[in-house]
Write an enzyme that holds these catalytic residues in place. Sequence first.
Site, PDB file in Angstrom:
ATOM      1  N   TRP A  22      21.713  13.417  27.531  1.00 28.21           N
ATOM      2  CA  TRP A  22      20.815  14.391  28.165  1.00 28.21           C
ATOM      3  C   TRP A  22      19.420  13.799  28.400  1.00 28.21           C
ATOM      4  CZ3 TRP A  22      16.228  16.791  26.634  1.00 28.21           C
ATOM      5  CH2 TRP A  22      15.857  17.921  27.381  1.00 28.21           C
ATOM      6  N   SER A  82      26.642  11.289  23.441  1.00 33.51           N
ATOM      7  CA  SER A  82      26.016  12.602  23.320  1.00 33.51           C
ATOM      8  C   SER A  82      26.562  13.555  24.399  1.00 33.51           C
ATOM      9  CB  SER A  82      24.495  12.441  23.382  1.00 33.51           C
ATOM     10  OG  SER A  82      23.856  13.586  22.889  1.00 33.51           O
ATOM     11  N   LEU A 144      13.808  12.962  22.268  1.00 30.92           N
ATOM     12  CA  LEU A 144      14.081  11.536  22.045  1.00 30.92           C
ATOM     13  C   LEU A 144      13.669  11.118  20.639  1.00 30.92           C
ATOM     14  CD1 LEU A 144      12.941   9.935  25.421  1.00 30.92           C
ATOM     15  CD2 LEU A 144      15.198  10.724  24.750  1.00 30.92           C
ATOM     16  N   LEU A 146      13.668  12.923  18.008  1.00 27.01           N
ATOM     17  CA  LEU A 146      14.703  13.457  17.108  1.00 27.01           C
ATOM     18  C   LEU A 146      15.890  12.506  16.995  1.00 27.01           C
ATOM     19  CD1 LEU A 146      15.428  17.222  17.958  1.00 27.01           C
ATOM     20  CD2 LEU A 146      14.815  16.287  15.731  1.00 27.01           C
ATOM     21  N   ASP A 207      22.247  10.716  11.899  1.00 22.13           N
ATOM     22  CA  ASP A 207      22.086  11.501  13.127  1.00 22.13           C
ATOM     23  C   ASP A 207      21.638  12.928  12.815  1.00 22.13           C
ATOM     24  OD1 ASP A 207      22.326  12.702  15.634  1.00 22.13           O
ATOM     25  OD2 ASP A 207      24.190  11.661  16.121  1.00 22.13           O
ATOM     26  N   HIS A 235      21.093   8.762  16.181  1.00 22.88           N
ATOM     27  CA  HIS A 235      21.813   9.285  17.349  1.00 22.88           C
ATOM     28  C   HIS A 235      22.079   8.221  18.425  1.00 22.88           C
ATOM     29  CE1 HIS A 235      23.362  12.655  19.629  1.00 22.88           C
ATOM     30  NE2 HIS A 235      22.566  12.387  20.657  1.00 22.88           N
TER      31      HIS A 235
END
EC number: 3.1.1.85
Length: 256
Positions: A22, A82, A144, A146, A207, A235
């Site tokens: 995303w 993702s 980002l 995160l 993650d 992530h």
Amino acid sequence: MNNIWWQTKGQGNVHLVLLHGWGLNAEVWRCIDEELSSHFTLHLVDLPGFGRSRGFGALSLADMAEAVLQQAPDKAIWLGWSLGGLVASQIALTHPERVQALVTVASSPCFSARDEWPGIKPDVLAGFQQQLSDDFQRTVERFLALQTMGTETARQDARALKKTVLALPMPEVDVLNGGLEILKTVDLRQPLQNVSMPFLRLYGYLDGLVPRKVVPMLDKLWPHSESYIFAKAAHAPFISHPVEFCHLLVALKQRV
């Protein structure tokens, strides 16, 4: 019909399609594309509405998958990171004959937390949607940050992701909102029980978006799939652990 930005590299006898997450674009793979294109014919794609694939509005998961398939090779290993993992999974469900193997990276069949299912709290996703209309560049940057939190290389990994976003024009707000809507509503846990092609799931132990608790739950739900957890990744394991990441994909190639 709008065209999707698509780049093909390498001469390998197996095709590998990479789908980003995303808010991002195919530039996110630049840390591994040289290595992978020495083993595969590599396909780098900007998902509809993201990066250089302009002229698309918000799409459903099914429409996004169909748009990507229009330009895809007849048969390939499909790897999705993702949100891209949901797109690759949707393609495996609707066009299994086109998928040699399915690889999901830091992805969940159901990103949103539900009863007895760990995930992102729905109000967090709704909050992101609200903030997008207020200040969408800052919202994307928060998302980002995160993604890399907790890793030894968090700061430089976050910088790499931010550089990827800023390298190209930002997606339209409705496209970003549409992507969040997919993350908020889609649940492929049951349908993916029925896929029969090789299925590899890669995770980061740290993650914050796809909790590691989902790994044993999906091992049980999908016994035909294999899982691997990068012990010190969050992530984006292909950015923090590029060598190990490529090694796993080359090993998969030997088996398909």
